[in-house]
Design an enzyme around this catalytic site. Sequence first.
Site, mmCIF file in Angstrom:
data_model
loop_
_atom_site.group_PDB
_atom_site.id
_atom_site.type_symbol
_atom_site.label_atom_id
_atom_site.label_comp_id
_atom_site.label_asym_id
_atom_site.label_seq_id
_atom_site.Cartn_x
_atom_site.Cartn_y
_atom_site.Cartn_z
ATOM 1 C CG LEU A 53 7.772 27.711 44.041
ATOM 2 C CD1 LEU A 53 7.537 26.381 43.328
ATOM 3 C CD2 LEU A 53 8.102 28.792 43.028
ATOM 4 C CG ASP A 54 7.150 23.990 49.888
ATOM 5 O OD1 ASP A 54 6.083 24.525 50.250
ATOM 6 O OD2 ASP A 54 7.277 22.760 49.711
ATOM 7 C CB ALA A 55 10.802 29.003 52.015
#
Length: 225
Positions: A53-55
């Site tokens: 889950l990207d930043a």
Amino acid sequence: MSVTPVLLWGDDRLAVYNKPHGVVVYSTSGGAGVLDAIRDARGGGTVHAAHRLDAPVAGALMVAFDAEAAAATSRMFASGEVEKTYLAACQGVPAWERRTVDAPLAQRGHRAHVVPPGAADGKPAETELSVRGTSSDACLVQAHPRTGRFHQVRAHLSHVGHPILGDREYGGPRAACLALHCAALRFRHPFTGASLTVRAPLQPQMERVLLRARLTLPPTENAAS
């Protein structure tokens, strides 16, 4: 902004948290990451992320608390056993209500690119999209990625002409945050066999983006269960 995510569901083997926007899962620079915050809140111990889950992306993040659970949950995501539901506020109003984007993706540097079928570095990528609401110049889209490619939802929405608000990397207009939220995870517990659906309420930053874009979400879809 606090990096500590809210616990949505959990037991002694695994859990699902509501990750804030703009916070990394793993910290590589000495700063605080989501896993660090969870570990601190639990008083120590092992915490593994089960998926990416990207930043900039918020929402449901599954974690595991031991090596066996980490391996089991990672296999679940890799084999497509976990159904992920995303909500995205996007630019423009689609001419369609539902569509499936079947467009191979290639990761090149920090971006995903749609490539022709048969491209040497391309990987199959499929995303089901449905429009949940519109305003005069924006739309709320529900996305079900059927594969798990890098930046898949972001690249596919840009590819069909509706980049996500706040997603400057893929052509979206400026916004308070990248308006992409993992709204739900549906899965079978790897140890008990129980069928679970865990929903993550929207974070305040994305609620503000929706308000500014004059988009609304049915209340039943913005609740954890």
